[in-house]
Design an enzyme around this catalytic site. Sequence first.
Site, mmCIF file in Angstrom:
data_model
loop_
_atom_site.group_PDB
_atom_site.id
_atom_site.type_symbol
_atom_site.label_atom_id
_atom_site.label_comp_id
_atom_site.label_asym_id
_atom_site.label_seq_id
_atom_site.Cartn_x
_atom_site.Cartn_y
_atom_site.Cartn_z
ATOM 1 N N SER A 166 10.418 -26.609 17.755
ATOM 2 C CA SER A 166 10.360 -27.484 16.592
ATOM 3 C C SER A 166 11.682 -28.243 16.494
ATOM 4 C CB SER A 166 10.111 -26.643 15.339
ATOM 5 O OG SER A 166 10.084 -27.489 14.215
ATOM 6 N N GLU A 167 11.609 -29.544 16.202
ATOM 7 C CA GLU A 167 12.796 -30.414 16.253
ATOM 8 C C GLU A 167 13.975 -29.907 15.443
ATOM 9 O OE1 GLU A 167 9.630 -31.452 16.093
ATOM 10 O OE2 GLU A 167 9.538 -33.647 16.074
ATOM 11 N N ASN A 168 13.694 -29.165 14.366
ATOM 12 C CA ASN A 168 14.801 -28.701 13.526
ATOM 13 C C ASN A 168 15.539 -27.511 14.133
ATOM 14 O OD1 ASN A 168 12.405 -27.309 12.993
ATOM 15 N ND2 ASN A 168 13.063 -26.705 10.949
ATOM 16 N N GLY A 169 15.324 -27.273 15.405
ATOM 17 C CA GLY A 169 16.185 -26.329 16.111
ATOM 18 C C GLY A 169 15.590 -24.971 16.406
ATOM 19 N N SER A 206 19.207 -29.186 19.572
ATOM 20 C CA SER A 206 17.752 -29.219 19.596
ATOM 21 C C SER A 206 17.248 -30.497 20.275
ATOM 22 C CB SER A 206 17.212 -29.139 18.161
ATOM 23 O OG SER A 206 15.812 -29.186 18.152
#
Lengths: 226, 226, 219, 219
Positions: free
Chosen positions: C54-57, C96
């Site tokens: 997920s892009e938020n890490g 990320s």
Amino acid sequence: MIDKFVPDIAQALAGIQSGATIMIGGFGSVGQPNALIDGLVDLGITDLTIIANNAGAAFGGLPKLMEAGAVRKVVCSYPRSADSSTFVDLYRDGKIELDLIPQGTLAERIRAAGAGVPAFFTPTGAGTLLARGKESREINGRLCVLEEALFADIALIEAWEADRWGNLTFNGSGRNFNPIMAAAGRLTIVQTQHRVELGALNPAHVMTPGLYVNRVLHVPYGRPIR
Amino acid sequence: MIDKFVPDIAQALAGIQSGATIMIGGFGSVGQPNALIDGLVDLGITDLTIIANNAGAAFGGLPKLMEAGAVRKVVCSYPRSADSSTFVDLYRDGKIELDLIPQGTLAERIRAAGAGVPAFFTPTGAGTLLARGKESREINGRLCVLEEALFADIALIEAWEADRWGNLTFNGSGRNFNPIMAAAGRLTIVQTQHRVELGALNPAHVMTPGLYVNRVLHVPYGRPIR
Amino acid sequence: MSITMKKPAGRSRDAMAARVADDIPEGWVVNLGIGIPTLVANHVPTTREVIFHSENGVLGVGPAPAEGTEDPWLINAGKAYITLRDGASIVHQADSFALIRGGHLDLCVLGGYQVAENGDLANWATGENDAAPAVGGAMDLGAGAKRVWVLMEHVTKDGKPRIVSRCSYPLTALGSVTRIYTNLAVIDVEPDGFFLRETAPGVDFETVQSLTDAVLHRR
Amino acid sequence: MSITMKKPAGRSRDAMAARVADDIPEGWVVNLGIGIPTLVANHVPTTREVIFHSENGVLGVGPAPAEGTEDPWLINAGKAYITLRDGASIVHQADSFALIRGGHLDLCVLGGYQVAENGDLANWATGENDAAPAVGGAMDLGAGAKRVWVLMEHVTKDGKPRIVSRCSYPLTALGSVTRIYTNLAVIDVEPDGFFLRETAPGVDFETVQSLTDAVLHRR
């Protein structure tokens, strides 16, 4: 003795002026320094540039800040929100500017500011509307666009733990933009859920070394606001 | 089931060929994958380009690799050592090439390779001998030089703990170049002091996510060799 | 080409997601875009180890938490509560996206407005100025992942083809899509153009071709 | 200028290091180069919280460990065993240099071959091809730290001035040195040139000027 803790919100935010460029950590509702944002609203300053991933979201004080007319410009990747139209309304009425940046380019530009990289090439966005007006060149057969470091006068950060040197940890997905914004802000102000003794954090697990932090306010905030 | 562990050094190094560009982690004697380097010596391959901070040091198998004539070129920031003259002797005799890079530029170029940044500007080295032949420009009033991402065919890494997904931690100052090289190598091979169960590492404390790792060899190595 | 005929249903959204899931092998690191792509995770059995990013890490996203067991500090890029699998790890936003942009994602599955013969993707703006534009991580994913698959309805709500010779909407990424999954078909995007891999059950080639604004090659 | 006179001793190496230490206030983040600069740490009392950084990713380096108590996984950039202070942290090499290059070091103290009137520093190569060149982190520190102080003997072993109008040796960094500490004097490097801050005990201005290959201004 180094002690970056400040006793109250007034001292945490002291000196922030109209016209400032302010980074605000967080992704969605998680890791967003809500107490600092609320304090910012109360300062009554204007003409701010806000750099934040979710400038359009409903939670926290950002919509209030925008409604108060304090924000001249938003720099972000995703200004829309399913449950708030504050930004979109202001934008449609021409009352707020938008600098839209691909999320990874936004993150890398913030990281570049902290890391002393004045500009870098990236294939992201090359050949699209978001590269208009930017220098482009082919590198290793791939079209790339030149992106500049993105600094801020102020970075507002939410941490999970902090010690008096300003060493920080973040909780779960609350890490997100916080460490890179802490390094990109000329004045970095942190609200932390937990205050710990110097030496309590494992040196290998510190996520933001204290040298990036100027002020820390202890705000046992509880759960993220949605 | 994902399982990146390999049973022996032969399978860890399988497929490495003459002419390869190989990054080797470590700073001084700490965090250097000595078992993998020794294995490399035994492969009998030649014409290698080695990217490593301390290519000139006495400890570990690197001098042996150079003495064997396996190394065509060294890319590093500090090829000298108080207690070894292997590199210096070969260099003086014209038997080995050197690409000398400021240490931070070396680290940032390796990081750039892993991060999809094909090139970036930096003030480091601008106007010096080490910027000769490189594109320069002034950015925000400061002379900067354009530096390219530095990739490797192979990255050899020493970790402290590893799980079967290849998630890694490093011990003390053994972190150094290892995480960035792990991300910059097209084939990343790890020797780890400790093998742990999947789920044993705290997600917040993983230092290299497993996706950067291809093979892991469990080598309870003991103390760094000096 | 006629676009006035009645739109055939083909696969449901869940069936489309399941079809994509079938093609994801164990060990891949995969990012799922918002919208239909999010559903793909539900169709990968947890016994098959696929590492969702997920892009938020967050790496190693697990199934959604049971109600009442949510950790409020664990969300995905769509702001939904998540769990972590054994083997998960968390990094900051630049790390990320370094992972995305550095070519370390085996696959991203994105929604789309249009995909062109040359692999161009348009999925972030319609070119209409009725709302503030938003891009999120689409351009990074489109430019950075090893494989970009697009999962979308074959035609728009008013029946216009989304698979086209050239995109008319603003581009997200240039030449990066390699496969398209729709309710009607699975199509490869190759240097020589679109190649039909399969049609959905009950859908024939001619129907797919008639709803596609470019030549569909058959092997 | 005469450089044939007998070289005055001035401060010892330890006294030079102590003199630098006196000027480092609590709270600064400081990197000490190899050679004489390393000695500076011994002269900062541990009660004064100065955060020493080592290029290999260590922040908050403490005093050297007592013999027999060394942790073999904890070394500094000079490859000597170190301890960690409470408040220490460890980062990887790119983050360690991001900190240097991003302007987050309050100070670095470097050794020098030559410092010029315009702040240019030469400290990595003599221009002679008798050995493999080595640069380490000197160029990053020289270009990146908020303050670059040079700590060196006032003249070379054969009596040649190291403080000069223009560097003749290959440059490390352009225009970045702001202060020089030698065995004879403390000198500020300002836009208008060299300004003498003080001479070492028993050393007079004329002596320092005679061993300096540029004009030394007095306030």
